[in-house]
Design a protein around this motif. Structure first.
Motif, PDB file in Angstrom:
ATOM      1  N   GLY A 151     -41.263  -8.048   5.134  1.00  0.00           N
ATOM      2  CA  GLY A 151     -40.091  -7.535   5.836  1.00  0.00           C
ATOM      3  C   GLY A 151     -39.185  -6.664   4.995  1.00  0.00           C
ATOM      4  N   GLU A 152     -39.673  -6.227   3.826  1.00  0.00           N
ATOM      5  CA  GLU A 152     -38.890  -5.347   2.969  1.00  0.00           C
ATOM      6  C   GLU A 152     -39.245  -3.890   3.259  1.00  0.00           C
ATOM      7  OE1 GLU A 152     -38.652  -8.184  -0.989  1.00  0.00           O
ATOM      8  OE2 GLU A 152     -40.360  -6.853  -0.727  1.00  0.00           O
ATOM      9  N   PHE A 153     -38.374  -2.998   2.771  1.00  0.00           N
ATOM     10  CA  PHE A 153     -38.620  -1.565   2.882  1.00  0.00           C
ATOM     11  C   PHE A 153     -38.631  -0.962   1.478  1.00  0.00           C
ATOM     12  CE2 PHE A 153     -36.428  -2.747   6.835  1.00  0.00           C
ATOM     13  CZ  PHE A 153     -37.408  -2.376   7.753  1.00  0.00           C
ATOM     14  N   LEU A 154     -39.630  -0.130   1.214  1.00  0.00           N
ATOM     15  CA  LEU A 154     -39.781   0.499  -0.088  1.00  0.00           C
ATOM     16  C   LEU A 154     -39.836   2.012   0.083  1.00  0.00           C
ATOM     17  CD1 LEU A 154     -42.590  -1.804  -1.542  1.00  0.00           C
ATOM     18  CD2 LEU A 154     -40.139  -1.941  -2.063  1.00  0.00           C
ATOM     19  N   ALA A 155     -38.994   2.731  -0.678  1.00  0.00           N
ATOM     20  CA  ALA A 155     -39.001   4.192  -0.685  1.00  0.00           C
ATOM     21  C   ALA A 155     -39.817   4.667  -1.880  1.00  0.00           C
ATOM     22  CB  ALA A 155     -37.578   4.736  -0.763  1.00  0.00           C
ATOM     23  N   LEU A 156     -40.770   5.551  -1.639  1.00  0.00           N
ATOM     24  CA  LEU A 156     -41.632   6.045  -2.713  1.00  0.00           C
ATOM     25  C   LEU A 156     -40.944   7.173  -3.460  1.00  0.00           C
ATOM     26  CD1 LEU A 156     -45.094   6.067  -0.901  1.00  0.00           C
ATOM     27  CD2 LEU A 156     -43.944   4.189  -2.116  1.00  0.00           C
ATOM     28  N   ARG A 157     -40.974   7.090  -4.790  1.00  0.00           N
ATOM     29  CA  ARG A 157     -40.364   8.121  -5.633  1.00  0.00           C
ATOM     30  C   ARG A 157     -41.092   8.125  -6.976  1.00  0.00           C
ATOM     31  NH1 ARG A 157     -34.745  10.587  -5.914  1.00  0.00           N
ATOM     32  NH2 ARG A 157     -34.362  11.092  -8.092  1.00  0.00           N
ATOM     33  N   GLY A 158     -41.827   9.189  -7.241  1.00  0.00           N
ATOM     34  CA  GLY A 158     -42.605   9.248  -8.457  1.00  0.00           C
ATOM     35  C   GLY A 158     -43.659   8.155  -8.479  1.00  0.00           C
ATOM     36  N   ASP A 159     -43.743   7.442  -9.594  1.00  0.00           N
ATOM     37  CA  ASP A 159     -44.730   6.369  -9.700  1.00  0.00           C
ATOM     38  C   ASP A 159     -44.130   5.014  -9.337  1.00  0.00           C
ATOM     39  OD1 ASP A 159     -43.065   5.973 -11.848  1.00  0.00           O
ATOM     40  OD2 ASP A 159     -44.658   5.834 -13.349  1.00  0.00           O
ATOM     41  N   LYS A 160     -42.957   5.025  -8.667  1.00  0.00           N
ATOM     42  CA  LYS A 160     -42.276   3.788  -8.311  1.00  0.00           C
ATOM     43  C   LYS A 160     -42.105   3.654  -6.796  1.00  0.00           C
ATOM     44  CE  LYS A 160     -41.534   2.710 -12.646  1.00  0.00           C
ATOM     45  NZ  LYS A 160     -42.300   1.610 -13.294  1.00  0.00           N
ATOM     46  N   ALA A 161     -41.888   2.426  -6.385  1.00  0.00           N
ATOM     47  CA  ALA A 161     -41.479   2.102  -5.019  1.00  0.00           C
ATOM     48  C   ALA A 161     -40.136   1.403  -5.127  1.00  0.00           C
ATOM     49  CB  ALA A 161     -42.501   1.199  -4.340  1.00  0.00           C
ATOM     50  N   LEU A 162     -39.094   1.988  -4.539  1.00  0.00           N
ATOM     51  CA  LEU A 162     -37.725   1.504  -4.681  1.00  0.00           C
ATOM     52  C   LEU A 162     -37.380   0.574  -3.526  1.00  0.00           C
ATOM     53  CD1 LEU A 162     -35.987   4.871  -5.640  1.00  0.00           C
ATOM     54  CD2 LEU A 162     -37.306   3.304  -7.085  1.00  0.00           C
ATOM     55  N   LEU A 163     -36.919  -0.623  -3.870  1.00  0.00           N
ATOM     56  CA  LEU A 163     -36.572  -1.615  -2.858  1.00  0.00           C
ATOM     57  C   LEU A 163     -35.247  -1.244  -2.201  1.00  0.00           C
ATOM     58  CD1 LEU A 163     -37.137  -4.312  -1.440  1.00  0.00           C
ATOM     59  CD2 LEU A 163     -35.971  -5.457  -3.346  1.00  0.00           C
ATOM     60  N   TRP A 164     -35.284  -1.022  -0.893  1.00  0.00           N
ATOM     61  CA  TRP A 164     -34.113  -0.588  -0.126  1.00  0.00           C
ATOM     62  C   TRP A 164     -33.166  -1.746   0.140  1.00  0.00           C
ATOM     63  CZ3 TRP A 164     -32.019  -2.057   4.544  1.00  0.00           C
ATOM     64  CH2 TRP A 164     -31.091  -1.185   5.122  1.00  0.00           C
ATOM     65  N   SER A 165     -31.867  -1.427   0.128  1.00  0.00           N
ATOM     66  CA  SER A 165     -30.832  -2.326   0.629  1.00  0.00           C
ATOM     67  C   SER A 165     -29.772  -1.458   1.296  1.00  0.00           C
ATOM     68  CB  SER A 165     -30.203  -3.146  -0.506  1.00  0.00           C
ATOM     69  OG  SER A 165     -29.239  -2.383  -1.212  1.00  0.00           O
ATOM     70  N   PRO A 166     -28.875  -2.023   2.084  1.00  0.00           N
ATOM     71  CA  PRO A 166     -27.847  -1.206   2.744  1.00  0.00           C
ATOM     72  C   PRO A 166     -26.980  -0.409   1.776  1.00  0.00           C
ATOM     73  CG  PRO A 166     -27.937  -3.379   3.735  1.00  0.00           C
ATOM     74  CD  PRO A 166     -28.812  -3.432   2.511  1.00  0.00           C
ATOM     75  N   SER A 167     -26.801  -0.907   0.566  1.00  0.00           N
ATOM     76  CA  SER A 167     -25.910  -0.252  -0.390  1.00  0.00           C
ATOM     77  C   SER A 167     -26.650   0.523  -1.471  1.00  0.00           C
ATOM     78  CB  SER A 167     -25.001  -1.300  -1.046  1.00  0.00           C
ATOM     79  OG  SER A 167     -25.771  -2.307  -1.660  1.00  0.00           O
ATOM     80  N   GLY A 168     -27.966   0.668  -1.336  1.00  0.00           N
ATOM     81  CA  GLY A 168     -28.725   1.428  -2.323  1.00  0.00           C
ATOM     82  C   GLY A 168     -30.027   0.731  -2.674  1.00  0.00           C
ATOM     83  N   TYR A 169     -30.672   1.235  -3.717  1.00  0.00           N
ATOM     84  CA  TYR A 169     -31.963   0.694  -4.138  1.00  0.00           C
ATOM     85  C   TYR A 169     -31.744  -0.302  -5.270  1.00  0.00           C
ATOM     86  CZ  TYR A 169     -33.430   4.469  -1.180  1.00  0.00           C
ATOM     87  OH  TYR A 169     -33.586   5.293  -0.086  1.00  0.00           O
ATOM     88  N   VAL A 170     -32.302  -1.484  -5.105  1.00  0.00           N
ATOM     89  CA  VAL A 170     -31.918  -2.599  -5.960  1.00  0.00           C
ATOM     90  C   VAL A 170     -33.028  -3.067  -6.895  1.00  0.00           C
ATOM     91  CG1 VAL A 170     -30.149  -3.415  -4.376  1.00  0.00           C
ATOM     92  CG2 VAL A 170     -32.503  -4.232  -4.105  1.00  0.00           C
ATOM     93  N   ALA A 171     -34.215  -2.524  -6.785  1.00  0.00           N
ATOM     94  CA  ALA A 171     -35.309  -2.900  -7.684  1.00  0.00           C
ATOM     95  C   ALA A 171     -36.361  -1.803  -7.660  1.00  0.00           C
ATOM     96  CB  ALA A 171     -35.923  -4.240  -7.269  1.00  0.00           C
ATOM     97  N   ARG A 172     -37.165  -1.772  -8.723  1.00  0.00           N
ATOM     98  CA  ARG A 172     -38.256  -0.815  -8.843  1.00  0.00           C
ATOM     99  C   ARG A 172     -39.562  -1.550  -9.019  1.00  0.00           C
ATOM    100  NH1 ARG A 172     -33.891   1.552  -9.489  1.00  0.00           N
ATOM    101  NH2 ARG A 172     -33.589   3.804  -9.545  1.00  0.00           N
ATOM    102  N   ARG A 173     -40.541  -1.135  -8.248  1.00  0.00           N
ATOM    103  CA  ARG A 173     -41.861  -1.729  -8.311  1.00  0.00           C
ATOM    104  C   ARG A 173     -42.883  -0.623  -8.522  1.00  0.00           C
ATOM    105  NH1 ARG A 173     -41.202  -5.645  -2.975  1.00  0.00           N
ATOM    106  NH2 ARG A 173     -39.483  -6.928  -3.807  1.00  0.00           N
ATOM    107  N   PRO A 174     -44.084  -0.964  -8.961  1.00  0.00           N
ATOM    108  CA  PRO A 174     -45.124   0.058  -9.075  1.00  0.00           C
ATOM    109  C   PRO A 174     -45.444   0.653  -7.708  1.00  0.00           C
ATOM    110  CG  PRO A 174     -45.727  -1.926 -10.284  1.00  0.00           C
ATOM    111  CD  PRO A 174     -44.518  -2.276  -9.478  1.00  0.00           C
ATOM    112  N   ARG A 175     -45.719   1.937  -7.698  1.00  0.00           N
ATOM    113  CA  ARG A 175     -46.098   2.591  -6.443  1.00  0.00           C
ATOM    114  C   ARG A 175     -47.401   1.963  -5.938  1.00  0.00           C
ATOM    115  NH1 ARG A 175     -44.919   8.187  -4.728  1.00  0.00           N
ATOM    116  NH2 ARG A 175     -46.335   8.752  -3.033  1.00  0.00           N
ATOM    117  N   PRO A 176     -47.469   1.604  -4.648  1.00  0.00           N
ATOM    118  CA  PRO A 176     -48.673   0.946  -4.134  1.00  0.00           C
ATOM    119  C   PRO A 176     -49.830   1.935  -3.982  1.00  0.00           C
ATOM    120  CG  PRO A 176     -47.140   1.340  -2.354  1.00  0.00           C
ATOM    121  CD  PRO A 176     -46.426   1.731  -3.625  1.00  0.00           C
ATOM    122  N   SER A 177     -50.994   1.388  -3.764  1.00  0.00           N
ATOM    123  CA  SER A 177     -52.175   2.191  -3.482  1.00  0.00           C
ATOM    124  C   SER A 177     -52.858   1.638  -2.243  1.00  0.00           C
ATOM    125  CB  SER A 177     -53.137   2.180  -4.672  1.00  0.00           C
ATOM    126  OG  SER A 177     -53.553   0.854  -4.955  1.00  0.00           O
ATOM    127  N   GLY A 178     -53.733   2.441  -1.654  1.00  0.00           N
ATOM    128  CA  GLY A 178     -54.443   1.996  -0.471  1.00  0.00           C
ATOM    129  C   GLY A 178     -53.611   2.125   0.792  1.00  0.00           C
TER     130      GLY A 178
END
Length: 208
Positions: A151-178
């Motif tokens: 139920g999370e939302f991730l915005a892709l940026r470069g080699d990262k996936a940024l965890l969305w929140s109402p007030s901004g992006y709160v964590a960075r994860r590796p960009r997914p594949s597949g």
């Protein structure tokens, strides 16, 4: 108490103190101006736009008689929800968005904005539910938003996936594949692939 006029990437409304970088509407009024509670309707018309917060000194009575004003964390969120740039207050951006999607989709003619709204409407909704698009992560542009099974939302940026929140992006994860569940409509993905420059929340640029 904030109104339930903040928008998640899936287009749903909720209440939160975060104001966001942009606001917009869905073609008119679909809230109850007396109770100002969460609406049962999703929109007034198919013209879903995102606007700047300030334009020519205009003042608005939020959720008054005329429009259901909505607020977005940033333009990544707005496009994911199925909105596009406003032609009046964001004319340069609106025309850049249209030119980029025309190139991305290989259209022979320049569509009018109502035709773009019709196209987006088919891509963003499955009845009252958000339409998700199963696509390979490797081919997605920066600014694409995906939904996770948690139920999370991730915005892709470069080699990262940024965890969305109402007030901004709160964590960075590796960009997914597949294959992933993409929230952003394909028309807006085409615009992003072909150079449309998004307004990101400042937190997207913060170091990991």
């Amino acid at each position: 108490m904030p109104l339930p006029n903040r928008i998640r990437p899936d287009g749903s409304l909720f209440a939160d103190p975060a104001r966001g970088l942009l606001f917009g509407n869905r073609g008119g009024k679909f809230h109850d101006p007396v109770t100002k509670t969460l609406p049962t309707r999703l929109f007034a018309t198919k013209q879903w736009i995102c606007c700047v917060l300030s334009f020519k000194g205009r003042q608005r009575n939020v959720w008054g008689r005329y429009y259901t004003e909505l607020f977005f964390c940033d333009e990544v969120t707005a496009l994911a929800a199925g909105h596009r740039p406003c032609v009046e207050c964001r004319r340069t951006d609106a025309h850049a968005y249209r030119a980029a999607l025309v190139a991305g989709l290989g259209l022979a003619d320049l569509p009018l904005f109502p035709a773009i709204d019709e196209r987006l409407d088919r891509e963003r909704r499955d009845g009252r539910r958000k339409r998700l698009h199963r696509l390979g992560a490797e081919g997605l542009p920066d600014g694409a938003m995906i939904a996770t099974s948690e139920g999370e939302f991730l915005a892709l940026r470069g080699d990262k996936a940024l965890l969305w929140s109402p007030s901004g992006y709160v964590a960075r994860r590796p960009r997914p594949s597949g294959p992933v569940a993409v929230v952003t409509p394909p028309t807006s993905l085409a615009a992003l692939v072909n150079g449309y420059q998004l307004l990101w929340h400042p937190s997207a640029a913060e170091p990991a």
